[in-house]
Enzyme design. Structure first.
Site, short mmCIF file in Angstrom:
data_model
loop_
_atom_site.label_atom_id
_atom_site.label_comp_id
_atom_site.label_asym_id
_atom_site.label_seq_id
_atom_site.Cartn_x
_atom_site.Cartn_y
_atom_site.Cartn_z
N LYS A 180 0.82 -1.22 0.00
CA LYS A 180 0.00 0.00 0.00
C LYS A 180 0.85 1.26 0.00
O LYS A 180 1.87 1.33 0.70
CB LYS A 180 -0.88 -0.03 1.25
CG LYS A 180 -1.79 1.15 1.42
CD LYS A 180 -2.50 1.07 2.77
CE LYS A 180 -2.87 2.42 3.31
NZ LYS A 180 -1.81 3.41 3.40
N ASP A 182 1.56 5.14 1.06
CA ASP A 182 1.17 5.90 2.25
C ASP A 182 0.26 7.05 1.84
O ASP A 182 0.21 7.43 0.67
CB ASP A 182 2.40 6.35 3.05
CG ASP A 182 2.21 6.00 4.52
OD1 ASP A 182 1.06 6.16 5.00
OD2 ASP A 182 3.16 5.57 5.17
N GLU A 183 -0.44 7.59 2.83
CA GLU A 183 -1.48 8.59 2.52
C GLU A 183 -0.91 9.85 1.87
O GLU A 183 -1.60 10.52 1.12
CB GLU A 183 -2.29 8.93 3.78
CG GLU A 183 -1.54 9.62 4.92
CD GLU A 183 -0.67 8.67 5.73
OE1 GLU A 183 -0.82 7.44 5.58
OE2 GLU A 183 0.18 9.18 6.50
N HIS A 272 -8.52 5.47 2.58
CA HIS A 272 -7.70 5.90 3.72
C HIS A 272 -8.41 7.08 4.35
O HIS A 272 -9.04 7.87 3.65
CB HIS A 272 -6.29 6.27 3.25
CG HIS A 272 -5.31 6.36 4.38
ND1 HIS A 272 -5.33 7.38 5.29
CD2 HIS A 272 -4.30 5.54 4.74
CE1 HIS A 272 -4.35 7.18 6.18
NE2 HIS A 272 -3.71 6.07 5.87
N LYS A 312 -1.07 2.38 17.42
CA LYS A 312 -0.51 3.68 17.82
C LYS A 312 -1.50 4.84 17.75
O LYS A 312 -1.19 5.93 18.20
CB LYS A 312 0.70 3.99 16.94
CG LYS A 312 0.35 4.32 15.48
CD LYS A 312 1.57 4.60 14.61
CE LYS A 312 1.15 5.01 13.22
NZ LYS A 312 2.24 5.11 12.27
C1 CAP Z 1 0.41 2.77 9.28
C2 CAP Z 1 0.11 3.99 8.47
C3 CAP Z 1 -1.37 4.32 8.30
C4 CAP Z 1 -2.15 4.54 9.55
C5 CAP Z 1 -3.52 5.11 9.30
C6 CAP Z 1 0.81 5.19 9.06
O1 CAP Z 1 1.77 2.51 9.37
O2 CAP Z 1 0.60 3.85 7.21
O3 CAP Z 1 -1.48 5.51 7.54
O4 CAP Z 1 -2.30 3.31 10.16
O5 CAP Z 1 -4.24 5.05 10.44
O6 CAP Z 1 1.34 5.97 8.30
O7 CAP Z 1 0.79 5.36 10.27
P1 CAP Z 1 2.36 1.58 10.55
P2 CAP Z 1 -5.74 4.60 10.50
O8 CAP Z 1 1.77 0.18 10.35
O9 CAP Z 1 3.84 1.57 10.33
O10 CAP Z 1 1.97 2.19 11.83
O11 CAP Z 1 -5.86 3.31 9.82
O12 CAP Z 1 -5.99 4.49 11.95
O13 CAP Z 1 -6.49 5.70 9.85
MG MG Z 2 0.06 5.82 6.53
#
Ligand code: CAP
Ligand code: MG
Length: 429
Positions: A180, A182-183, A272, A312
């Site tokens: 995936k 990242d956002e 996301h 987290k």
């Molecule tokens: C997770 C992640 C996701 C978050 C989104 C991050 O990485 O890529 O964007 O989990 O949160 O950047 O933190 P890790 P949610 O697995 O390394 O933590 O799904 O709660 O919206």
């Molecule tokens: Mg992320």
């Protein structure tokens, strides 16, 4: 001041019994100092429907029929019933401009939170919901029972397209289904979307040949709507089964457009929720994550992030399982309202954020098997690297599905053992 200057009281009917095709919203509210609960409730119903701050000289007779009514004022909760004629069919932004619009800024309210809404059947029918949903996602990936697995290359942003594709390959080879974006990664000077799409497609084909498994990716098309359409088509042309959209930053209108475009292309939407916490984190104000997830199911994303409870990021166990139940099984718990989903398909919940193999049991305990499990830092930080990290997560899933304790399973599974040695059962913050 002579006479009546406002008509907020006309929007309160404490004993109102909503009729079938009214939309009912549940709000948490706290009136500002000097304002009674009824006065505050009247303002919520008025400003979100047909009212204004003062009495008017001319009022069409029709207004009487389309006024919303606040009812069941119980402590800090109030329900508001909205006649269906207020709402344009199939227009999600308009709905938000009403029930989640100006009312959040009214001086008469110290706090206001849209908790949930019951969407009438007639209204639901003007939306299409997910094209794929839970079953469709399983069929794209050909995974029958276990949770779907995926990871984001970490660091979040910084790899070239070639480096990124290399991390994806390792992720797939470790047993994961999805890689995936990242956002905040879309197309950068050092990692152009087009490059990433093509380079990953080559390595996806190689990983599929070597493993005999279906591999896919959640590439982030977030951006201006026409550009998203272009990117979705590119994904389709390169054999990808999904597109990822940051649905909050993009907005409901573009998600509606992309829902239909992606359905035509046959690709599923991974939603996301970046930025959701700006309006759902304060329990007294804003919009609940539950309602955001509900509107995204209505529009038709195929899967959406809902939290982990143990990772987290914020989100309690009750909240996370409540959202998953609504998305997947039409279940309603806690303070939420009943909802008939008609023929709208179930959506796959996604659990992500600070997970690692030691947290697989509690997360599976919360979600069961029907969810997408994203473990990113928790595989790339594995002492033996990404491939071993992904393998460790797959082993943890197997252990849970076979009902074996992780420490026990780790005795015969080296990668899981190494992961547990590093992180144990840590709940990160
Ligand atoms: C997770 C992640 C996701 C978050 C989104 C991050 O990485 O890529 O964007 O989990 O949160 O950047 O933190 P890790 P949610 O697995 O390394 O933590 O799904 O709660 O919206
Ligand atoms: Mg992320």
């Amino acid at each position: 001041m002579a006479g009546k200057i406002d008509w907020y009281d006309e929007f309160v009917k404490p004993d109102h019994k909503p009729i079938n095709d009214e939309m009912v919203c549940l709000y948490y509210f706290e009136p500002a100092k000097g304002i009674t609960a009824e006065e505050a409730a009247g303002r919520i119903a008025s400003e979100s429907s047909a009212g204004t701050w003062t009495t008017l000289h001319d009022l069409p007779a029709r207004v009487e029929k389309i006024k919303a009514h606040a009812f069941e004022i119980k402590g800090k909760y109030v329900k508001v019933a909205y006649p269906l004629d207020l709402w344009e069919p199939g227009n999600a932004p308009q709905l938000l401009s009403g029930i989640a619009g100006n009312i959040f800024g009214m001086k008469a309210l110290r706090n206001l939170r849209l908790v949930d809404a019951t969407l009438p059947e007639k209204y639901i029918r003007s939306f299409r919901g997910p094209n794929h949903g839970v079953k469709g996602i399983r069929s794209i990936l050909n995974i029958k029972k276990r949770p779907i697995t995926g990871a984001v290359p970490k660091p979040k942003i910084g790899f070239t397209a070639a480096e990124h594709a290399g991390v994806a390959f390792e992720t797939w080879m470790g047993g994961f289904d999805l890689c995936k974006d990242d956002e905040n990664l879309t197309s950068t000077s050092f990692n152009r979307f087009e490059d990433r799409v093509e380079k990953m497609a080559k390595l996806r084909d190689r990983a599929e040949t070597q493993t005999g498994e279906q591999k896919d990716a959640l590439l982030n098309i977030t951006g201006e709507t026409n550009e998203m359409i272009r990117k979705a088509r590119l994904l389709h042309d390169n054999g990808w089964g999904f597109a990822m959209i940051d649905v909050v930053t993009c907005g409901t209108a573009s998600v509606q457009t992309l829902r239909d475009e992606c359905a035509d292309l046959g690709i599923a939407i991974h939603a996301h929720r970046a930025m959701h916490a700006a309006f759902d984190r304060n329990p007294k104000h804003g919009i609940s994550m539950y309602f955001l997830a509900k509107i995204m199911r209505l529009i038709g994303v195929d899967e959406i992030h809902v939290g982990t409870a143990v990772g987290k990021l914020v989100g309690t166990k009750k909240e996370v399982s409540g959202i998953a139940g609504m998305l997947r099984e039409n279940k309603v718990a806690g303070p939420y309202l009943s909802q008939d989903w008609g023929s709208i398909k179930p959506v796959m919940p996604v659990s992500s954020g600070g997970l690692h193999p030691g947290l697989v049991p509690p997360v599976m305990n919360l979600f069961g098997n029907d969810f997408t499990l994203l473990v990113s830092g928790g595989i790339h930080g594995h002492p033996a690297g990404t491939r071993a990290g992904a393998a460790a997560v797959m082993q943890a899933i197997d252990a849970v599905m076979e009902g074996i304790d992780l420490n026990e399973y780790a005795k015969k599974n080296k990668e899981l053992k190494q992961a547990l040695d590093k992180w144990e059962y840590l709940k990160p913050r």
